[in-house]
Design an enzyme around this catalytic site. Structure first.
Site, PDB file in Angstrom:
ATOM      1  N   ASP B 320      54.853  85.409  57.590  1.00  0.00           N
ATOM      2  CA  ASP B 320      54.944  84.036  57.083  1.00  0.00           C
ATOM      3  C   ASP B 320      56.391  83.659  56.785  1.00  0.00           C
ATOM      4  O   ASP B 320      57.252  84.521  56.656  1.00  0.00           O
ATOM      5  CB  ASP B 320      54.118  83.895  55.792  1.00  0.00           C
ATOM      6  CG  ASP B 320      54.574  84.868  54.727  1.00  0.00           C
ATOM      7  OD1 ASP B 320      54.851  86.047  55.077  1.00  0.00           O
ATOM      8  OD2 ASP B 320      54.679  84.492  53.551  1.00  0.00           O
ATOM      9  N   GLU B 321      56.623  82.381  56.673  1.00  0.00           N
ATOM     10  CA  GLU B 321      57.881  81.814  56.177  1.00  0.00           C
ATOM     11  C   GLU B 321      59.110  82.476  56.795  1.00  0.00           C
ATOM     12  O   GLU B 321      59.998  82.935  56.085  1.00  0.00           O
ATOM     13  CB  GLU B 321      57.960  81.946  54.646  1.00  0.00           C
ATOM     14  CG  GLU B 321      56.849  81.196  53.935  1.00  0.00           C
ATOM     15  CD  GLU B 321      57.011  81.233  52.416  1.00  0.00           C
ATOM     16  OE1 GLU B 321      56.930  80.148  51.807  1.00  0.00           O
ATOM     17  OE2 GLU B 321      57.223  82.326  51.855  1.00  0.00           O
TER      18      GLU B 321
END
EC number: 3.2.1.52
Lengths: 557, 527
Positions: B320-321
């Site tokens: 993620d991210e």
């Protein structure tokens, strides 16, 4: 009635010091009053760190620069007249769990004794008297030396006059031990250690209020357990107040109808269990019933105790029944709480209901009393009942401020409103407990750790005889906004700051330069609490029990 | 005709009694699939014991025996109990629990049969509560249910089970019921993690998603690359392999799997403290250097070490991210990208897929955060489980694409969002807009997440509880028994919160935002 405990036989003490002197010559010891290398909060990130932090700081100690490895099969034996004590034996089991918690059960490395420097702890308890009263001897000596054939005293010795001194010594010993993540062993840094320690004050209390919110037994036990880590020794149990009456009173069984709910109650047996659990940790339980002002919940079961059904507080001073109930409660509590002190409250009495209720007003007139006189009458009568049951009464300071001359001379005055009260109380010969709300009320969330730390129970008292009348102090956890979900982080770590003030001599724990002498140690103690499962809050937050401000190490926050 | 009518009427009444959606006075949380009960009371005997006649399960590692001991602990810890049974009618005593487990196996794998039956007759000589389950893990749930049926009688000072005869049939709705903790933003000491595991078992949650490592700190020992835990905050803020194995075993003995996460490449800055070569450069430290084979050797080493500790079928690889600007800003990597014909976005895909292959080679199935699906869903290994978090509606897309999904939409199921109240948590339905039964099956469950930016050892429990319990019922309980309006279950969840307090868990009040203090004096049962 204070119990006398035997002092150490002077001969054996002399022998002990002779041996100690020999050891001092054989091993280099760095003599230090304050622990070295304080001040760098991220000390633990560096690899060469092997520093020991103790809380509360012993009054006298020396340490060295050796690192000893502790045998995971450490044997701890107890000898002396108190050698068969269950209290000590159970404490040893608890501390072994704490000390070796991080050592895996797999015995992969050498298990021969010679691989370790410390194989044995000897606990010497001189007295077999286990009575726990105010002023019980809590002193101990703790000696840690490597058994290298040179020392005559091998390894670790804890010596105390009473089992309770031994408990304090075991706590200190547990704080000397740290798990080393490199070798995966328990290590004892800065050895050899020689500690002679005793409390500065005999009364080191924490108030818990189970009326504003109920605390299940399990939570109360967690609190008591954590108190023992900070060497606090009195749980002031503010059991009942206007909001709820959780305790069973067999003489007046309808009283606990004033509990919030059926399940928010303590039976007599539950209360005894708490007293016993506390005693096993060297902690007395001082019970309180706060009369006449904080007692509205009593009337849920016995509405006659209210002046009227619309004006419910203070308790009806005009009825004999009120004092019958009071006496019944105290009689039943006498069987539960063996501690010599009993707290009768007496604070914040608003007497309007007495003047506003016709039958009480009539009684006042008949007795030729003002409401203020009746307040005094009530408190003194309650004191007499408590004294008749062999208790020493403790009262909040309003009683002293309003009618000091009428109080029983043995009364212990409990300060709370502000500074300067204990000096007045002791000047009149009363004993005093310091709880100045500006610095020692835990529900005052804006008081930071150093506010607690810098407080001084003897402030304004110079005469040494008067100083002795200050038996100690207490931090107060009033529960308007504390419940089982947040009580521990409201208490800790600030209560620990007060605990050091109450335990450690003023010279060893000065109030100047505390960010150097105390802050790093308190960070460490707070992390120790969390590692022992106690939800202690970040130390340096401006507002107590608030969450950490962002990611970071426990040792920095 | 009359008889038929009467018969139908009786049947109808019976259905109303047994089938009542929320048995009024039954305070079990989460609500079982079916509960029938009466109004007789039994007293728990002094030598309350465990009987296993007819059980195939041999209990070699004492999972069952220990669970029985814990059951006795939790039901007796809160009061001093009187065991003097002078004049109690023997037939009103409950002598113990008779457990029959049909399978010998004590492997706790994903999808293990967690169903159970619990029957308590109102008389018998001797009278034993009867538990039947396919596996020992179903039995553990039955023990939890039983513990919630025990009460302390204030007058007799004895433990009682009221409302007998009781007949309960129960099984979980979803096989993945998770709670996520993060030990990188703040270190959690071992006793805190164990307390969290204990409390998860009370709510029948069964996966502890352990987000061990992130950019802030690297607390876990990795024998293959020992300098990694130089990235720990401090010396004591670490987990040894033995400690991690201890947590896994502690959880497994409570029927809880531990899902380990290694969040790559975006949340891994702390790795470079021990091995700076993992950073694109000294000044640009995240994501992990995609151009360096060492990065993948190291991931391989970590996952190899993981596979010795974390025996769950799944490993979480994060993903993620990922802000790839460091890859663009570092000349060496920029050059590598060009040579490989990759851009930043395809390099991200390259990294995730390569990490997936490594995990697969260690026998794991992979869970990734939803960004991986959102960016290159069709490239993901077909066994990938997509972990939703950004918002609602993702599970729908994932299962349409034929992949499995775990629901954790942050607007409802992130516990660090303190304004997500328990009602919102309760009402978050993982199968929203998914009607096709085959697609429904692909939603393996859900998870509430306690990210630890502002959670440490002081406040983890009250951030998790009682809100995680609301999700636990959503994930456990049959949809027919779930409240359409959360206010219908307020008193039952309040009861569960107070039960957590009685068991020493610092569960917060229900009527305030997440983990806030009670607003004033009052009973646990109404706050």
């Amino acid at each position: 009635m204070p119990t006398r405990f035997p002092t150490i036989n002077p001969k054996s003490l002399h022998f002990f010091f002779t041996i100690l002197t020999i050891c001092l010559h054989l091993t280099p010891i760095i003599n230090s009053r304050t622990i070295r290398r304080i001040g760098s909060p991220s000390y633990l990130s560096s690899d060469d760190s092997s520093v020991t932090y103790l809380w509360p700081l012993p009054s006298n100690f020396t340490s060295g620069n050796e690192t000893l490895v502790v045998d995971p099969n450490l044997s701890i034996s107890v000898s002396g007249n108190g050698g068969s004590s269950v209290i000590v034996r159970e404490a040893i089991a608890r501390y072994k769990t704490i000390i070796f918690k991080h050592v895996g059960s797999s015995k992969s490395r050498g298990t021969s004794n010679s691989d370790y420097d410390v194989n044995k702890v000897t606990v010497i308890v001189h007295s077999d008297d286990e009575e726990l009263q105010l002023g019980v001897d809590e002193s101990y000596t703790l000696l840690v030396a490597k058994n290298n054939g040179l020392s005559i005293i091998g390894e670790v010795t804890i010596e105390a006059n009473t089992v309770y001194g031994a408990l304090r010594g075991l706590e200190t010993f547990s704080q000397l031990c740290s798990f080393d993540y490199g070798t995966k062993t328990v290590q004892l840094y800065n050895a050899p250690w020689f500690i002679t320690d005793k409390p500065r004050f005999e009364f080191r209390g924490l108030l818990l209020d189970t009326s504003r919110h109920y605390y299940p037994i399990d939570i109360i036990k967690q609190i008591i357990e954590s108190m023992s880590y900070a060497k606090l020794n009195v749980l002031h149990w503010h059991i009942i107040d206007e909001q709820s009456f959780p305790l069973e009173v067999p003489a007046y069984p309808k009283l606990w109808k004033g509990a919030y709910r059926k399940w928010e109650r303590y039976t007599v047996e539950d209360a005894s269990e708490i007293v016993n659990f506390a005693k096993m940790r060297g902690i007395n339980v001082m019970a309180e019933i706060d009369v006449p002002g904080h007692a509205e919940s009593w009337g849920t079961g016995y509405p006659d105790l209210w002046p009227s059904s619309t004006c419910r507080e203070p308790l009806d001073v005009s009825k004999n029944f009120t004092f019958d109930v009071l006496s019944g409660i105290l009689q039943d509590m006498r069987d539960i709480f063996p501690f010599e002190l009993f707290h009768l409250g007496g604070d914040e009495v608003n007497t309007d209901c007495w003047n506003d209720t016709p039958h009480v007003k009539q009684w006042l007139q008949d007795m030729n009393m003002t409401a203020k006189d009746a307040y005094r009458y009530f408190v003194i009568k309650a004191q007499e009942i408590a004294i008749s049951k062999n208790w020493t009464p403790v009262n909040w300071e309003e009683t002293f401020n309003t009618f000091a001359e009428k109080l029983n001379p043995n009364t212990v005055v409990h300060n709370w409103l502000g500074p300067g009260v204990c000096p007045k109380a002791v000047a009149q010969g009363f004993k005093c407990i310091y709880s100045n709300q500006g610095v020692w009320y835990l529900d005052h969330l804006d008081v930071t750790w150093d506010g607690f730390y810098d407080a001084e129970p003897l402030e304004g008292i110079t005469d040494s005889v008067e100083q002795k009348l200050v038996i100690g102090g207490e931090v107060c956890m009033w529960s308007e906004t504390a419940d089982p979900s947040n009580v521990q982080q409201t208490i800790w770590p600030r209560a620990a700051a007060a605990a050091e003030r109450l335990w450690t001599s003023k010279e060893a724990a000065p109030t100047s330069n505390t960010s150097e002498t105390a802050l790093t140690r308190l960070h460490y103690f707070r992390c120790l609490l969390t590692r022992r499962g106690v939800q202690a809050s970040p130390v340096t937050n401006l507002y107590a029990r608030s969450p950490p401000i962002g990611p970071g190490s426990c040792y920095d926050q | 005709m009359i008889w038929q009518t009467i018969f139908l009427g009786l049947m109808l009444q019976l259905i109303l009694v047994i089938g009542a959606k929320y048995p009024k006075n039954i305070n079990i949380w989460p609500m079982p699939e079916s509960v029938e009960y009466g109004n007789q009371t039994l007293t728990i005997s002094k030598d309350f014991n465990l009987k296993v006649d007819g059980s195939k399960y041999k209990d070699k590692s004492s999972i069952l025996k220990d669970s029985f001991t814990r059951l006795l602990d939790v039901v007796t810890s809160n009061n001093v109990i009187e065991y003097n049974f002078g004049k109690v009618d023997q037939s009103n005593l409950l002598q113990g629990i008779h457990v029959v487990i049909l399978s010998e196996d004590d492997q706790l794998q994903y999808g293990v049969d967690e169903s159970y039956k619990l029957n308590i007759l109102s008389k018998g000589n001797p009278n034993y509560a009867y538990i039947e389950a396919a596996t020992v893990y179903g039995t553990l749930h039955a023990m939890q249910t039983f513990s919630q049926l025990c009460h302390f009688n204030l007058h007799t000072r004895k433990l009682i089970v009221s409302q007998t005869p009781i007949s309960i049939t129960d099984r979980p709705r979803f096989s993945y019921r998770g709670l996520h903790i993060d030990t990188s933003r703040h270190y959690q000491p071992l006793p805190m993690i164990k307390k969290v595991i204990d409390s998860m078992a009370y709510a029948k949650l069964n996966v502890l998603h352990w987000h061990i490592v992130d950019e802030q700190s690297f607390p876990l020992e990795i024998p293959s690359f020992p300098k990694l835990w130089n990235g720990a905050y401090s010396r004591p803020e670490r987990y040894t392999v033995a400690a991690a194995a201890d947590i896994v075993s502690y959880a497994q003995r409570r029927g809880i799997n531990v899902l380990a996460e290694l969040d790559v490449p975006g949340h891994a800055r702390s790795w470079g403290i021990g091995y700076p070569a993992l950073w694109p450069s000294k000044t640009c430290r995240e994501p992990l250097d995609v151009s360096n084979d060492f990065t993948f050797e190291l991931i391989n080493g970590v996952l190899s070490d993981f596979s010795k500790i974390f025996k769950f079928r799944f490993v979480h690889l994060g993903g993620d991210e990922v802000d790839t600007s460091c890859w663009k800003l570092t000349p060496r990597i920029q050059k590598w990208l060009k040579n490989k014909g990759l851009n930043e976005s395809t390099a991200y895909e390259y990294f995730v897929l390569r990490a997936q292959k490594i995990a697969l080679s260690h026998g794991y199935e992979v869970i990734n955060w939803e960004e991986t699906f959102n960016h290159f869903g069709s490239k993901l290994d077909r066994k990938t489980v997509v972990h939703n978090w950004l918002g609602g509606g993702v599970a729908e897309q994932v299962v349409k694409a034929g992949l499995r999904c775990i629901v954790s939409n942050q607007d409802k199921w992130y516990l660090d969002h303190l304004d997500n109240d328990w009602q919102q948590v309760y009402m978050n339905e993982p199968l929203t807009n998914i009607t096709n039964p085959e697609q429904q099956k692909l939603v393996i469950g859900g998870e509430v997440c306690a990210w630890a930016e502002t959670i440490d050892g002081s406040n983890i429990e009250q951030t998790i509880w009682p809100r995680a319990a609301a999700a636990a019922e959503r994930l456990w309980t049959h949809p027919d028994k779930l409240a359409k309006d959360p206010n219908e279950v307020t008193s039952r969840i309040a009861n569960f919160r107070c039960l957590l307090n009685q068991r020493g868990v610092a569960a917060a009040p229900l009527d305030v935002p997440g983990r806030a203090a009670p607003i004033g004096p009052g009973s646990c049962y109404v706050q």
